[in-house]
Design a protein around this motif. Sequence first.
Motif, PDB file in Angstrom:
ATOM      1  N   ILE A  51      15.540 -63.116   3.502  1.00 12.40           N
ATOM      2  CA  ILE A  51      14.610 -62.102   4.006  1.00 12.40           C
ATOM      3  C   ILE A  51      14.773 -60.796   3.235  1.00 12.40           C
ATOM      4  O   ILE A  51      13.782 -60.146   2.854  1.00 12.40           O
ATOM      5  CB  ILE A  51      14.806 -61.901   5.512  1.00 12.40           C
ATOM      6  CG1 ILE A  51      14.213 -63.079   6.262  1.00 12.40           C
ATOM      7  CG2 ILE A  51      14.135 -60.635   5.985  1.00 12.40           C
ATOM      8  CD1 ILE A  51      14.284 -62.973   7.722  1.00 12.40           C
ATOM      9  N   LEU A  52      16.014 -60.414   2.941  1.00 10.54           N
ATOM     10  CA  LEU A  52      16.215 -59.174   2.182  1.00 10.54           C
ATOM     11  C   LEU A  52      15.701 -59.305   0.747  1.00 10.54           C
ATOM     12  O   LEU A  52      15.188 -58.338   0.183  1.00 10.54           O
ATOM     13  CB  LEU A  52      17.692 -58.793   2.175  1.00 10.54           C
ATOM     14  CG  LEU A  52      18.230 -58.276   3.506  1.00 10.54           C
ATOM     15  CD1 LEU A  52      19.667 -57.855   3.368  1.00 10.54           C
ATOM     16  CD2 LEU A  52      17.416 -57.128   3.991  1.00 10.54           C
ATOM     17  N   GLY A  54      13.067 -61.077  -0.046  1.00  8.23           N
ATOM     18  CA  GLY A  54      11.626 -60.910   0.085  1.00  8.23           C
ATOM     19  C   GLY A  54      11.237 -59.449   0.193  1.00  8.23           C
ATOM     20  O   GLY A  54      10.280 -58.989  -0.446  1.00  8.23           O
ATOM     21  N   VAL A  55      11.985 -58.684   0.991  1.00 10.76           N
ATOM     22  CA  VAL A  55      11.695 -57.254   1.133  1.00 10.76           C
ATOM     23  C   VAL A  55      11.919 -56.523  -0.190  1.00 10.76           C
ATOM     24  O   VAL A  55      11.126 -55.651  -0.579  1.00 10.76           O
ATOM     25  CB  VAL A  55      12.580 -56.656   2.254  1.00 10.76           C
ATOM     26  CG1 VAL A  55      12.396 -55.163   2.328  1.00 10.76           C
ATOM     27  CG2 VAL A  55      12.204 -57.263   3.569  1.00 10.76           C
ATOM     28  N   HIS A  58       9.021 -57.207  -2.378  1.00  9.26           N
ATOM     29  CA  HIS A  58       7.838 -56.467  -1.924  1.00  9.26           C
ATOM     30  C   HIS A  58       7.884 -55.028  -2.408  1.00  9.26           C
ATOM     31  O   HIS A  58       6.889 -54.485  -2.905  1.00  9.26           O
ATOM     32  CB  HIS A  58       7.753 -56.508  -0.400  1.00  9.26           C
ATOM     33  CG  HIS A  58       6.670 -55.654   0.156  1.00  9.26           C
ATOM     34  ND1 HIS A  58       6.892 -54.377   0.612  1.00  9.26           N
ATOM     35  CD2 HIS A  58       5.357 -55.876   0.314  1.00  9.26           C
ATOM     36  CE1 HIS A  58       5.754 -53.856   1.018  1.00  9.26           C
ATOM     37  NE2 HIS A  58       4.809 -54.735   0.862  1.00  9.26           N
ATOM     38  N   PHE A  59       9.059 -54.391  -2.286  1.00  3.77           N
ATOM     39  CA  PHE A  59       9.128 -52.993  -2.708  1.00  3.77           C
ATOM     40  C   PHE A  59       9.102 -52.850  -4.216  1.00  3.77           C
ATOM     41  O   PHE A  59       8.632 -51.856  -4.744  1.00  3.77           O
ATOM     42  CB  PHE A  59      10.386 -52.313  -2.146  1.00  3.77           C
ATOM     43  CG  PHE A  59      10.176 -51.801  -0.780  1.00  3.77           C
ATOM     44  CD1 PHE A  59       9.495 -50.617  -0.562  1.00  3.77           C
ATOM     45  CD2 PHE A  59      10.625 -52.504   0.316  1.00  3.77           C
ATOM     46  CE1 PHE A  59       9.277 -50.153   0.706  1.00  3.77           C
ATOM     47  CE2 PHE A  59      10.399 -52.037   1.587  1.00  3.77           C
ATOM     48  CZ  PHE A  59       9.728 -50.862   1.783  1.00  3.77           C
ATOM     49  N   HIS A  65       8.814 -49.388  -6.659  1.00  2.68           N
ATOM     50  CA  HIS A  65      10.113 -48.786  -6.941  1.00  2.68           C
ATOM     51  C   HIS A  65      11.248 -49.759  -6.649  1.00  2.68           C
ATOM     52  O   HIS A  65      11.267 -50.467  -5.668  1.00  2.68           O
ATOM     53  CB  HIS A  65      10.306 -47.436  -6.233  1.00  2.68           C
ATOM     54  CG  HIS A  65      10.510 -47.519  -4.776  1.00  2.68           C
ATOM     55  ND1 HIS A  65       9.485 -47.489  -3.891  1.00  2.68           N
ATOM     56  CD2 HIS A  65      11.640 -47.623  -4.060  1.00  2.68           C
ATOM     57  CE1 HIS A  65       9.945 -47.557  -2.683  1.00  2.68           C
ATOM     58  NE2 HIS A  65      11.250 -47.649  -2.742  1.00  2.68           N
ATOM     59  N   ASN A  67      14.813 -50.837  -5.725  1.00  2.00           N
ATOM     60  CA  ASN A  67      15.772 -50.289  -4.759  1.00  2.00           C
ATOM     61  C   ASN A  67      17.080 -51.059  -4.832  1.00  2.00           C
ATOM     62  O   ASN A  67      17.172 -52.175  -4.319  1.00  2.00           O
ATOM     63  CB  ASN A  67      15.181 -50.378  -3.357  1.00  2.00           C
ATOM     64  CG  ASN A  67      15.904 -49.465  -2.402  1.00  2.00           C
ATOM     65  OD1 ASN A  67      17.116 -49.342  -2.468  1.00  2.00           O
ATOM     66  ND2 ASN A  67      15.166 -48.828  -1.542  1.00  2.00           N
ATOM     67  N   GLY A  69      19.806 -50.541  -3.306  1.00  2.00           N
ATOM     68  CA  GLY A  69      20.529 -50.588  -2.030  1.00  2.00           C
ATOM     69  C   GLY A  69      20.399 -51.936  -1.353  1.00  2.00           C
ATOM     70  O   GLY A  69      21.349 -52.432  -0.742  1.00  2.00           O
ATOM     71  N   ILE A  70      19.195 -52.553  -1.472  1.00  2.00           N
ATOM     72  CA  ILE A  70      19.014 -53.870  -0.842  1.00  2.00           C
ATOM     73  C   ILE A  70      19.874 -54.906  -1.544  1.00  2.00           C
ATOM     74  O   ILE A  70      20.456 -55.787  -0.902  1.00  2.00           O
ATOM     75  CB  ILE A  70      17.537 -54.276  -0.883  1.00  2.00           C
ATOM     76  CG1 ILE A  70      16.671 -53.188  -0.281  1.00  2.00           C
ATOM     77  CG2 ILE A  70      17.311 -55.534  -0.094  1.00  2.00           C
ATOM     78  CD1 ILE A  70      15.227 -53.566  -0.276  1.00  2.00           C
ATOM     79  N   LEU A  72      22.696 -54.387  -3.018  1.00  2.00           N
ATOM     80  CA  LEU A  72      24.073 -54.164  -2.559  1.00  2.00           C
ATOM     81  C   LEU A  72      24.278 -54.750  -1.160  1.00  2.00           C
ATOM     82  O   LEU A  72      25.329 -55.352  -0.873  1.00  2.00           O
ATOM     83  CB  LEU A  72      24.357 -52.663  -2.553  1.00  2.00           C
ATOM     84  CG  LEU A  72      25.815 -52.250  -2.623  1.00  2.00           C
ATOM     85  CD1 LEU A  72      26.416 -52.762  -3.897  1.00  2.00           C
ATOM     86  CD2 LEU A  72      25.929 -50.761  -2.546  1.00  2.00           C
ATOM     87  N   GLY A  73      23.267 -54.609  -0.287  1.00  8.70           N
ATOM     88  CA  GLY A  73      23.361 -55.197   1.053  1.00  8.70           C
ATOM     89  C   GLY A  73      23.447 -56.706   0.996  1.00  8.70           C
ATOM     90  O   GLY A  73      24.217 -57.323   1.737  1.00  8.70           O
ATOM     91  N   PHE A  76      26.941 -57.616  -0.111  1.00 14.83           N
ATOM     92  CA  PHE A  76      27.924 -57.378   0.956  1.00 14.83           C
ATOM     93  C   PHE A  76      27.834 -58.462   2.023  1.00 14.83           C
ATOM     94  O   PHE A  76      28.852 -58.971   2.495  1.00 14.83           O
ATOM     95  CB  PHE A  76      27.669 -56.000   1.560  1.00 14.83           C
ATOM     96  CG  PHE A  76      28.739 -55.565   2.490  1.00 14.83           C
ATOM     97  CD1 PHE A  76      29.912 -55.038   2.019  1.00 14.83           C
ATOM     98  CD2 PHE A  76      28.577 -55.702   3.849  1.00 14.83           C
ATOM     99  CE1 PHE A  76      30.899 -54.653   2.881  1.00 14.83           C
ATOM    100  CE2 PHE A  76      29.567 -55.318   4.716  1.00 14.83           C
ATOM    101  CZ  PHE A  76      30.728 -54.796   4.223  1.00 14.83           C
TER     102      PHE A  76
END
Lengths: 122, 93
Positions: A51-52, A54-55, A58-59, A65, A67, A69-70, A72-73, A76
Amino acid sequence: MTILANILVIFFISVGLIFIAVTAIGLFRLPDLYTRAHAASKSSTLGVMCILLGVFFHFWLNEGHFNPGILLGILFLFITGPVGAHIMSRSSYLAGVKPWKGTVRDDLKEEFERMKKEQGIK
Amino acid sequence: MIYFIWTAIVIIALSMVALLYRVVKGPTPSDRVIALDSLGITLICLVALFTILVETSFFLEIILLLAILSFIGTIAFSKFIEKGDIITRDDSR
């Protein structure tokens, strides 16, 4: 191009949804703690990673842009999800949670009793 | 796309209900902790999908924050279940 990006996003989010639903069904139906920890750690980690992703796509592709941070998430969650489930099931074994009645072999039991005999606890 | 995201949010909410059943009923405390860990992960999914829905990227920091907090909570609870305390003192080792 935007249709291709939407197909990619919808594919990743659908795979993640399937795995999250499998996690919920597994925790609802499985008989004891260890099988539930098995269901919870693996499939929920893979589902949230999909899911992350996919997000993230999308961004990146629709909004334009990048990102990190996703990403890295995702890294983790990939490291800590199975580690958390392992430590949880190990501590509940040491605390005396019994496995399911249909369990065929229990290798940790002999190790655990030998360790207790060597250290002289209880 | 909007309808797909709403459908995904409804499916994740239904699976959160199934996890809440395990939190309420679970026979041992370890079951409840594992179910709460999975609830944290589904909450991360909800935050990610709502970020697509409201078309902003301000909420993406919350994902990493929730992941770290959920991991720390699981580790603290497992140490409590195993040894009886969370932070051991040096002379009790």
